[in-house]
Design an enzyme around this catalytic site. Structure first.
Site, PDB file in Angstrom:
ATOM      1  N   GLU A  49      69.536  54.155  26.572  1.00 36.79           N
ATOM      2  CA  GLU A  49      68.428  53.213  26.750  1.00 36.79           C
ATOM      3  C   GLU A  49      67.309  53.458  25.758  1.00 36.79           C
ATOM      4  OE1 GLU A  49      67.182  52.599  30.776  1.00 36.79           O
ATOM      5  OE2 GLU A  49      69.210  52.048  31.394  1.00 36.79           O
ATOM      6  N   GLU A  97      75.909  53.149  33.216  1.00 36.51           N
ATOM      7  CA  GLU A  97      75.094  53.284  34.431  1.00 36.51           C
ATOM      8  C   GLU A  97      75.244  52.034  35.272  1.00 36.51           C
ATOM      9  OE1 GLU A  97      70.930  54.556  34.004  1.00 36.51           O
ATOM     10  OE2 GLU A  97      71.555  55.837  32.337  1.00 36.51           O
TER      11      GLU A  97
HETATM   12  C1  GAL Z   1      67.926  54.143  33.787  1.00 38.37           C
HETATM   13  C2  GAL Z   1      67.866  55.456  33.032  1.00 38.37           C
HETATM   14  C3  GAL Z   1      68.125  56.618  33.952  1.00 38.37           C
HETATM   15  C4  GAL Z   1      67.288  56.489  35.185  1.00 38.37           C
HETATM   16  C5  GAL Z   1      67.609  55.190  35.882  1.00 38.37           C
HETATM   17  C6  GAL Z   1      66.836  54.998  37.167  1.00 38.37           C
HETATM   18  O1  GAL Z   1      67.258  53.176  33.102  1.00 38.37           O
HETATM   19  O2  GAL Z   1      68.795  55.475  31.998  1.00 38.37           O
HETATM   20  O3  GAL Z   1      67.830  57.808  33.300  1.00 38.37           O
HETATM   21  O4  GAL Z   1      65.961  56.539  34.822  1.00 38.37           O
HETATM   22  O5  GAL Z   1      67.283  54.148  34.995  1.00 38.37           O
HETATM   23  O6  GAL Z   1      67.070  53.731  37.715  1.00 38.37           O
END
Ligand code: GAL
Length: 958
Positions: free
Chosen positions: A440, A518
C-alpha cells in the site's frame, strides 16, 4: 566382487567418509554460539548526555578515534548497577500504557514523548579463548528495534537503522584473545518504522560465529531444484571467502542428506583457489532420485552439507536446510506447488504475541504457526517486514507457505540493499513462495513512478532469485501503477476495485498472476456478541467493517470462486498490539484477527476451519449465558461443513437449514436459559452434534497446558490456558475474575495476556531497579589514615573542598598520603522493601568505607573490577545517608591516564509484584519458560471466591 556387493562396499566407504566428515564438522572449523544470556541493560537518553552515561562526549570520541568508545560504550564502563536480563528482550512490552503514547504502538510508553524509555543500552562481557587466534570471528544480531550502534572493546562497529533485518560485524582484529571482551549496544526506538506494534530492543537472538579464514560467508549458500518425473536436479551455489593472508587452494564437497541424515547425493568441485580477501561463488549440480518433496502436508526437509577442504584438511562445514519443491503462478489457474494446484488460504500477521510482545521465544513461533494451521490456513504473509529466522524455520518444519516482505520500497542502495539482505538470508527456506516488495504505497502505487519502481525492484530481485514470484500489496488503481508491473498482483481489498473488482483487472492484464494480499479487516472481539461502543467491543459475528467492505465469508467466496486468483490472505490471523481501529485509547490492540493476541479462536476461525480445513466442523455462536435477555431475539449462527444443520432450543426444533458452500446458517432465537443443540447432517444422515448450555456461576479455576513436558534448556516454553468452570464443570464464557499466579520449580512466568483489545493491565511482572547516585563528593587531606577521625555520621563539612579539585599527578602523589572523601545518597521512604546493593569503584589505593558512621570495609586494596556490598537496612534511613571513604589517594603518571573519580552507585532492587490477570470472555494465557534445570513445575492460580487451580508439568533434560 558381485555387482551388488560392490555397490554396498562403495556405499559403506562413502557413508563412513561422510560420518567422519560430519563428526569433524562438530570440531572447531565452525561454531555458531548463542550469546543471548546474561546481558546488562539500562535506559539511556536521546538528548540528556548525563542520562546517556556521557557517551560521545569525549574530546576524542568513538567517531574520532578507533577504540575511543566512551561513556557506556567504553570497555571498562561500570555497568554493575544495570539490570541483568536474557535476550530476546522487548522493553516496550514492559512499559505501562498511556493516552499520549502512540496509537500504532499500542499506547505503550515509548517513542518521542517518552525520552526516558526510548533509548536502551545493552552490555555484555564474553571470553574468547587464546586458541581462537587466527580464526575469523563475527558477532551477528538477528534483529534490533531499532537504529542500533554497536561497539566491541570500545571500537565502533557500525549502525543498523532498520529493526527488521539481521546484521553482523567482523570483530576478529579487536579481540582480547584469552581474556574478556565487551560488547555495547545502544538502541534508539524513538522512531517507528511501521504503523503497528514493533517492540523495542534486542528482540531477536545474538550469536558469535567462528570460522577459519577460508570459509563460507553468512548467507553464502543457495540450493534450488528442478523436478522432472522421478528426479530432482539440484543447483547448489556456494560463496567462499579467503580472509587469510595467503592464497588458498581448496575443494568443495557438497553432500545432500535426507531427513534421517542419510547421504543421498554428493558433488565435488576441485582445484579451486582464492587470493587473500577474495570471494567467489561456485556452483555444483546434484541429482536426487525419487526425491521426497516438501509440501504443506508433508514438509520434508533436506540438508546440504558444504565441506571446504584445503588440501586434506577440512576448513569449513556449512549446513543448509532446504526443501525440494517446485512452484508456479499461473495467470489463469492460480498457484501450483509440485505441479498440484493449491488454493492459498492465508493470513497476514505481525510479529508480537500476548505477554511477550516482540520478544518471542522460539517455541511461540511453532505454537502460532500450528494454531493457524489448525483452522486450515496454509499460507502466511510476513506483513510488513522480514520476520525472525525462527518464524521461517517453523514454517519450513510445519508446512506453511510464506510471502516474505521487505519493509521499505525504493530503488536506492538503502532499499535495494535491504531487499537483497532479506533475500540472501531467506532464500533457502522452502516455505517462501514469494517476495513482496511493497505494501500500500499510496504515494506511488497507482502511478507511473510506482510502476517504474516496482519494475526496478523486481528486476533487481531477479538477479538474486528467479524461482519465486514477486508481489506487492496494492490498494487500488490497479490499472496504472505497481499492479501493472509485478509477477503476481497483490490485491489489498477487492472493494478497491469498484463494482467489477478483480475481474476487470484480470481481463485487462490477462498475463498477470494475482492473489489477494489483504482481505477482511473485519472487527471482532472474542466472546462478545453485542456492540458496545462504551467498552469498545465489536460483536464477533462475521460482518464487513463498512457497507462497501467485505466480510471474511464474502471475501473467501470471491477468491474461491475465481480460478485465476491464487487465493487470499486475511487481514489478520492473530490480533496484534496497536492499530485498534475503529477505536482509539484506551483500546490498545487490533480487532482484525481470526485469533486474539493469545491465539484463542474467535468464531471467525471456526468459519475458516469449516471451509479451509479437512476435518468435520459444527460450531455454534454465541454462548448461551444471556441472563436479563429472556425472550429477546438472539442471532444464532452455525459454522459447519455439513450439508444441513438443524437447531434445537431446549429440545424443540427451530428448523433444519441447508448449508451453502462457503456459507453459514442463521436463526433468530428467543433466549431462554438451557440448551441449544445443533445436529449436522451429511448425505441425509446425522453426522455431528454440538451443544451449548447456559452455565451457572464460576466455582473453580481451570488450567490447561499445551504440553506435559518442556526441555530444561532455559528457552523452551509452555503455554497455559486459564479459565473458570461452573459446578457442573462447564466452561464459563463470561468470567472476568482477576486471577493471581505463583510458580514453583524450574520455570518462570514470562508474560500474561487475555486477548482483550482494551486491556491496559501489565503484561509482565518484573523487579524494579532504581539507581541512586552518590552525590556531593567532598574531600579533606589528612596526615595519615590512622589519624582520620572524620568518619562520624553527622559532620559539618561545609568548609571541605570539592573532591578531585587538584589533579592527581606526581606532585600530588609526593605531597598527599591520606585523604578523606565524604558524600551522601538519598533513599526513598519505602527503601526497606528493596534489596540495596552498593557497587563501589575504588577511589583509593587502599581504603576504608563507612556508611552512616558504621564501617563496611576495612583497608581494602584497589580492585579494578570494583567491590560489591549488600547494605544492612538497619543502618540506613529514608532521606540523606552519609558515606565516608578514608583512602590512600590514587595518582597517575600521565595525564591521559587519569584516575577514577566516581565511587560508584547504590542500587535498589524491589521484588516483582504478584503476577495476575483478569479473564476476558472467560480466558487468559500464561507463558512459562524453563530456567534451565530439570524438575517438576507447578503453576497455581488463585482468585477470590474460587477454588484454586493447579497444574504440573515437567522440565526434562534430553
Ligand atoms: C491495510 C494495511 C494493513 C492494515 C490494514 C488495517 O491498509 O495494509 O497494514 O493497516 O489496512 O485495515
Amino acid at each position: 566382487m558381485k555387482n551388488s556387493h560392490k555397490n554396498l562396499f562403495l556405499f559403506l566407504i562413502f557413508f563412513s567418509c561422510c560420518l567422519s566428515v560430519f563428526s569433524q564438522s562438530n570440531t572447531k572449523n565452525r561454531e555458531h554460539i548463542s550469546i543471548d544470556k546474561n546481558w546488562q541493560f539500562a535506559f539511556g537518553h536521546p538528548f540528556d548526555t548525563a542520562k546517556d552515561f556521557g557517551t560521545g562526549t569525549g574530546y576524542f570520541s568513538y567517531l574520532a578515534k578507533t577504540t575511543y568508545g566512551d561513556g557506556a560504550s567504553a570497555t571498562d564502563f561500570d555497568d554493575r548497577s544495570w539490570r541483568k536480563l536474557d535476550l530476546p528482550h522487548d522493553w516496550a512490552v514492559e512499559q505501562g500504557f498511556s493516552e499520549k503514547a502512540s496509537y500504532s504502538h499500542g499506547f505503550k510508553n515509548i517513542g518521542r514523548p517518552f525520552p526516558e524509555t526510548s533509548i536502551g543500552w545493552y552490555r555484555k562481557k564474553i571470553n574468547i579463548p587464546e586458541a581462537d587466534l587466527g580464526r575469523r570471528i563475527h558477532i551477528a544480531f538477528d534483529g534490533v528495534f531499532r537504529n542500533s550502534n554497536v561497539w566491541f572493546n570500545g571500537h565502533y562497529l557500525g549502525n543498523n537503522p532498520s529493526g527488521y533485518l539481521g546484521f553482523e560485524y567482523d570483530v576478529t582484529d579487536y579481540i582480547n584473545y584469552g581474556g574478556q571482551n565487551t560488547i555495547a549496544v545502544r538502541v534508539d526506538a524513538m522512531m517507528e518504522e511501521g504503523w503497528f506494534y514493533e517492540g523495542a530492543g534486542i528482540y531477536r537472538h545474538v550469536w558469535i560465529n567462528k570460522t577459519n579464514a577460508l570459509h563460507v560467508p553468512a548467507d553464502g549458500t543457495f540450493v534450488t531444484s528442478k523436478i522432472t518425473k522421478n528426479t530432482a536436479q539440484l543447483t547448489s551455489k556456494v560463496s567462499v571467502i579467503n580472509e587469510g593472508t595467503k592464497t588458498q587452494n581448496f575443494k568443495i564437497v557438497q553432500t545432500v542428506l535426507d531427513a534421517t541424515g542419510k547421504p543421498i547425493a554428493t558433488a565435488t568441485i576441485d582445484n579451486l583457489n582464492l587470493r587473500p580477501m577474495e570471494t567467489k561463488e561456485f556452483e555444483a549440480e546434484l541429482t536426487v532420485a525419487n526425491p521426497n518433496l516438501w509440501s504443506v502436508n508433508t514438509p520434508y526437509l533436506h540438508k546440504m552439507v558444504t565441506n571446504i577442504y584445503s588440501g586434506t584438511a577440512l576448513t569449513d562445514t556449512q549446513t543448509t536446510t532446504f526443501g525440494i519443491r517446485s512452484l508456479r503462478f499461473d495467470a489463469n489457474e492460480g498457484f501450483f506447488l509440485n505441479g498440484k494446484h493449491i488454493k492459498i488460504k492465508g493470513t497476514n500477521n505481525h510479529q508480537d504475541h500476548a505477554g511477550v510482545g516482540a520478544a518471542m521465544p522460539d517455541g511461540l513461533q511453532d505454537f502460532r504457526i500450528s494454531t493457524l494451521k489448525s483452522f486450515g490456513s496454509n499460507a502466511y504473509r510476513c506483513s510488513h517486514n522480514p520476520p525472525t529466522p525462527e518464524l521461517l524455520d517453523a514454517c519450513d518444519r510445519l508446512g506453511m507457505l510464506v510471502i516474505d516482505e521487505t519493509r521499505s520500497m525504493g530503488i536506492t542502495n538503502t532499499q535495494l540493499g535491504e531487499l537483497k539482505r532479506m533475500m540472501l538470508r531467506d532464500r533457502n527456506h522452502p516455505s517462501i513462495i514469494s517476495w513482496s516488495i511493497a505494501n500500500e504505497e499510496w504515494g506511488v502505487e497507482g502511478n507511473i513512478i510506482g510502476a517504474r519502481m516496482a519494475r526496478t525492484m523486481q528486476d533487481y530481485a531477479k538477479t538474486i532469485d528467479t524461482t519465486r514470484g514477486i508481489t506487492a500489496g496494492i490498494s487500488g488503481n490497479w490499472d496504472n501503477g505497481i499492479a501493472t508491473a509485478v509477477d503476481v498482483v497483490g490485491y489489498n481489498y477487492i472493494k478497491h476495485g469498484g463494482k467489477e473488482t478483480t475481474d476487470k483487472h484480470h481481463r485487462e492484464f490477462p498475463n498477470l498472476a494475482s492473489w489477494g494480499t489483504e482481505e477482511g479487516s473485519t472487527f471482532a472481539t472474542r466472546g462478545i456478541y453485542f456492540e458496545d461502543n462504551q467498552k469498545m467491543y465489536k460483536p464477533a459475528y462475521d460482518m464487513p467493517q463498512s457497507p462497501n467492505a467485505h466480510s471474511i465469508e464474502q471475501g473467501w467466496k470471491h477468491y474461491d470462486s475465481r480460478a485465476y486468483l491464487g487465493g487470499m490472505f486475511i487481514w489478520t490471523g492473530f490480533d496484534y498490539r496497536g492499530e485498534p481501529t475503529p477505536y482509539v485509547w484506551p483500546a490498545t490492540g487490533s480487532y482484525f484477527g481470526m485469533l486474539d493476541q493469545c491465539g484463542f479462536y474467535k468464531d471467525d476461525a471456526w468459519y475458516l476451519k469449516s471451509w479451509w480445513g479437512s476435518e468435520p466442523v459444527l460450531h455454534l455462536l454465541p454462548h448461551w449465558n444471556w441472563k436479563g435477555k429472556e425472550n429477546q431475539p438472539i442471532d444464532v449462527w452455525a459454522y459447519s461443513n455439513c450439508d444441513a444443520v438443524e437447531l434445537f432450543q431446549n429440545k424443540k426444533s427451530l428448523g433444519k437449514k441447508t448449508m451453502e458452500k462457503n456459507g453459514h446458517l442463521e436463526w433468530k432465537v428467543n433466549y431462554q436459559a438451557g440448551t441449544l443443540e445443533a445436529i449436522g447432517y451429511k448425505n441425509g444422515k446425522k453426522f455431528l452434534t454440538e451443544t451449548i448450555k447456559t452455565t451457572s456461576d464460576a466455582v473453580t479455576i481451570g488450567l490447561q497446558s499445551n504440553t506435559k513436558t518442556i526441555q530444561a534448556n532455559a528457552t523452551d516454553i509452555a503455554i497455559m490456558t486459564v479459565d473458570t468452570k461452573d459446578k457442573s464443570g462447564l466452561f464459563v464464557p463470561t468470567s472476568e475474575n482477576e486471577v493471581s499466579f505463583t510458580i514453583s520449580g524450574p520455570a518462570k512466568i514470562i508474560g500474561v495476556g487475555n486477548g482483550k483489545p482494551t486491556s491496559v493491565e501489565p503484561d509482565q511482572f518484573l523487579e524494579t531497579i532504581t539507581v541512586v547516585p552518590i552525590s556531593n563528593l567532598k574531600e579533606k587531606i589528612v596526615n595519615s589514615i590512622a589519624e582520620a577521625t572524620e568518619t562520624d555520621d553527622n559532620l559539618d563539612i561545609s568548609n571541605w573542598d570539592n573532591a578531585f579539585k587538584d589533579s592527581r599527578d606526581t606532585i600530588f602523589a609526593k605531597k598527599v598520603k591520606a585523604i578523606i572523601y565524604r558524600a551522601h545518597f538519598d533513599l526513598p521512604e519505602n527503601f526497606n522493601q528493596a534489596k540495596i546493593n552498593f557497587s563501589y569503584n575504588p577511589i583509593g589505593k587502599s581504603q576504608s568505607i563507612y556508611i552512616n558512621g558504621k564501617q563496611i570495609a576495612n583497608n581494602i586494596p584497589e580492585n579494578k573490577n570494583g567491590d560489591s556490598f549488600i547494605l544492612d537496612k538497619a543502618n540506613l534511613r529514608a532521606g540523606k545517608n552519609s558515606i565516608v571513604i578514608v583512602a590512600e589517594p590514587l595518582t597517575y603518571k600521565y595525564s591521559w591516564n587519569p584516575v577514577n573519580t566516581s565511587p560508584g552507585t547504590i542500587q535498589l532492587i524491589a521484588a516483582a509484584p504478584i503476577c495476575k490477570r483478569t479473564l476476558f470472555s472467560g480466558l487468559a494465557q500464561v507463558i512459562l519458560q524453563s530456567t534451565g534445570e530439570a524438575g517438576e513445575i507447578v503453576l497455581t492460580a488463585t482468585s477470590n471466591g474460587l477454588k484454586k487451580g493447579e497444574i504440573k508439568i515437567n522440565a526434562t533434560k534430553p
